[in-house]
Scaffold this motif. Structure first.
Motif, PDB file in Angstrom:
ATOM      1  N   ALA A 186       0.833  -1.197   0.000  1.00 24.64           N
ATOM      2  CA  ALA A 186       0.000   0.000   0.000  1.00 24.64           C
ATOM      3  C   ALA A 186       0.872   1.253   0.000  1.00 24.64           C
ATOM      4  O   ALA A 186       1.943   1.279   0.601  1.00 24.64           O
ATOM      5  N   ASP A 187       0.417   2.290  -0.689  1.00 29.14           N
ATOM      6  CA  ASP A 187       1.135   3.558  -0.767  1.00 29.14           C
ATOM      7  C   ASP A 187       0.439   4.560   0.151  1.00 29.14           C
ATOM      8  O   ASP A 187      -0.720   4.911  -0.083  1.00 29.14           O
ATOM      9  N   PRO A 188       1.098   5.034   1.201  1.00 31.93           N
ATOM     10  CA  PRO A 188       0.437   5.954   2.144  1.00 31.93           C
ATOM     11  C   PRO A 188       0.060   7.292   1.521  1.00 31.93           C
ATOM     12  O   PRO A 188      -0.787   7.999   2.063  1.00 31.93           O
ATOM     13  N   GLN A 189       0.664   7.643   0.391  1.00 33.20           N
ATOM     14  CA  GLN A 189       0.337   8.911  -0.266  1.00 33.20           C
ATOM     15  C   GLN A 189      -0.805   8.761  -1.266  1.00 33.20           C
ATOM     16  O   GLN A 189      -1.319   9.763  -1.759  1.00 33.20           O
ATOM     17  N   LEU A 190      -1.203   7.539  -1.556  1.00 29.83           N
ATOM     18  CA  LEU A 190      -2.203   7.281  -2.582  1.00 29.83           C
ATOM     19  C   LEU A 190      -3.446   6.686  -1.933  1.00 29.83           C
ATOM     20  O   LEU A 190      -3.382   5.646  -1.279  1.00 29.83           O
ATOM     21  N   HIS A 191      -4.576   7.336  -2.108  1.00 32.31           N
ATOM     22  CA  HIS A 191      -5.825   6.898  -1.485  1.00 32.31           C
ATOM     23  C   HIS A 191      -6.868   6.665  -2.586  1.00 32.31           C
ATOM     24  O   HIS A 191      -7.206   7.601  -3.315  1.00 32.31           O
ATOM     25  N   THR A 192      -7.342   5.432  -2.678  1.00 37.87           N
ATOM     26  CA  THR A 192      -8.295   5.060  -3.721  1.00 37.87           C
ATOM     27  C   THR A 192      -9.613   4.627  -3.101  1.00 37.87           C
ATOM     28  O   THR A 192      -9.639   3.825  -2.175  1.00 37.87           O
ATOM     29  N   THR A 193     -10.708   5.182  -3.596  1.00 39.14           N
ATOM     30  CA  THR A 193     -12.046   4.792  -3.149  1.00 39.14           C
ATOM     31  C   THR A 193     -12.921   4.535  -4.367  1.00 39.14           C
ATOM     32  O   THR A 193     -12.743   5.163  -5.421  1.00 39.14           O
ATOM     33  N   HIS A 194     -13.859   3.596  -4.218  1.00 33.21           N
ATOM     34  CA  HIS A 194     -14.826   3.303  -5.266  1.00 33.21           C
ATOM     35  C   HIS A 194     -16.209   3.757  -4.816  1.00 33.21           C
ATOM     36  O   HIS A 194     -16.504   3.753  -3.617  1.00 33.21           O
TER      37      HIS A 194
END
Length: 444
Positions: A186-194
């Motif tokens: 997981a990338d702490p700077q990248l946040h993905t939501t659907h």
């Protein structure tokens, strides 16, 4: 029969392009459009188009998504902190909207075509587009031109990392992507939501409701001419139990006509699920997907398995499409909607993760640094060691919908290697599942 969308390879002897004579929008004479149907990392099938007019010299390049609209839209937020963030690959569909909240900047989906670029490329091109019209603005409105100059300066401060900022990509089609530099972790700077699309977003991406059974004269529903016909919206799992239903569809790989088989089945000590399998005779592609047959559970479910012996590899595993998978020892984290719903075994899930890593050119392509390629090969070797029970590991299934399951080999007695926790969902998880706006009581 080959697939319509071929993967690009350095070993190809023919590009597989098609040429079409088409109208030049600049001089209204005929030019040539070249089409290439191919696959690229995380964007799947795409159509590359290149137009050139021999009369006026006008040229235009464009990319369009060739894959189907996803079930849910996607929002990706990236915190811009380093030069590496500016070099992240961005795959933007024609439906995506890009914004930078700190600058109150929004790039609508009508402003740019679908493209594969970088974060810096998007911001730099925006600054160049604004600067190109400045001479005209200064002649017509000097004050407006000064404000644009100040905004361009703020935009360049973000590009050169002198000011903190966040890039937000919102795509209702679900077909856009920003590169994860730490993948598969997981990338702490990248946040993905659907999210579930609204009716307006469905119309924007070309998905419209069917009005075949609707009477527009008085707003009432038309009567079914066959009263004995079973309404598909009212089919229950009990009615389908033991039956294998077949319906026509198109292959997700080559779009050739094929059939999908669907069956409702019971999983011991769990619930009913719907299993769907598609087999394409044209290209040989096979897919299988599992969906819960009983809706969303009142609470989320987190399942933790400690792998210690060969029997653990044979455990039946049901992963719903909303379930995230994590292997802490390898720093692997696959979010919801990434591996799709599937009914397999622990070994089958690990093999699928390894296969996705090996086949993904974003991780192993010719353009990747050699050290990153070796790192990915070492990771795949570690997965093989886990499958061979030579390396201890833990698999965590976190499903906010509560529709995932991992077989207990000691059921109904407690399993020492298996831990199942139920938890209350957060507001964000309910939002992603579409529950916050769902009215379930007092309908009147």
């Amino acid at each position: 029969m080959g697939t319509v969308f071929e993967e690009l390879s350095a070993d190809q002897t023919e590009a597989g392009t098609s040429e079409i004579e088409s109208l030049c929008m600049n001089c209204q004479k005929n030019g040539t459009t070249r089409l290439l149907l191919t696959k690229i990392p995380f964007y799947k099938e795409v159509i590359l188009m290149s137009f050139e007019c021999p009369e006026c010299g006008y040229k235009n390049n464009e990319i369009q998504s060739g894959q189907e609209i996803q079930d849910k839209g996607i929002t990706i937020k990236l915190e811009l902190k380093s030069a590496e963030d500016m070099n992240r690959t961005v795959v933007k569909s024609e439906y995506a909207i890009i914004s930078v909240p700190e600058l109150e900047l929004e790039i609508p989906n009508t402003a740019k075509k679908a493209e594969v670029t970088t974060v810096e490329g998007i911001l730099s091109r925006t600054a160049d587009d604004l600067a190109s019209d400045q001479p005209v603005r200064r002649a017509l409105d000097a004050d407006a031109a000064d404000k644009i100059d100040q905004f361009i300066g703020r935009l360049k401060d973000v590009i050169e990392l002198r000011a903190p900022a966040t890039m937000v990509l919102d795509d209702p089609s679900g077909n856009s992507y920003i590169e994860n530099r730490l993948a598969p972790a997981a990338d702490p700077q990248l946040h993905t939501t659907h999210y579930s699309r609204s009716r307006e977003q469905d119309k924007a991406v070309g998905i419209t409701p069917s009005y075949d059974n609707y009477d527009f004269t008085d707003g009432s529903q038309k009567q079914d001419p066959d009263p004995d016909r079973v309404d598909p919206d009212n089919v229950t799992p009990d009615m389908l139990k033991g039956e294998v239903l077949t319906f026509p569809t198109n292959c997700p790989s080559c779009t050739a006509p094929c059939q999908t088989n669907m069956k409702v089945t019971d999983i011991p000590h769990f619930k009913q699920v719907v299993i769907m399998a598609t087999n394409c005779e044209a290209c040989g592609a096979r897919t299988n997907e599992v969906k819960a047959g009983c809706g969303i559970e009142p609470r989320g479910r987190r399942i933790t398995l400690r792998i210690t012996e060969p029997i653990d590899m044979s455990r039946d595993l049901l992963k719903s499409e909303t379930c995230a998978v994590e292997i802490p020892e390898l720093k692997i984290e696959a979010g919801a909607f990434t591996l799709s719903g599937r009914f397999t075994t622990v070994e089958g899930l690990l093999e699928s993760i390894k296969e996705d890593l090996q086949k993904n050119p974003m991780f192993t392509g010719d353009s990747r640094p050699e050290e990153e390629t070796k790192k990915m090969e070492a990771l795949c070797a570690q997965i093989d060691e886990i499958i061979a029970i030579k390396r201890p590991a833990t698999i965590i299934l976190d499903d906010p919908a509560g529709n995932s399951h991992l077989q207990s080999v000691t059921a109904p007695e407690p399993d020492p290697n298996l831990t199942i926790e139920e938890y209350e969902r957060t507001f964000e998880q309910n939002e992603e599942l579409g529950l916050n706006d769902m009215k379930v009581e007092n309908y009147s």
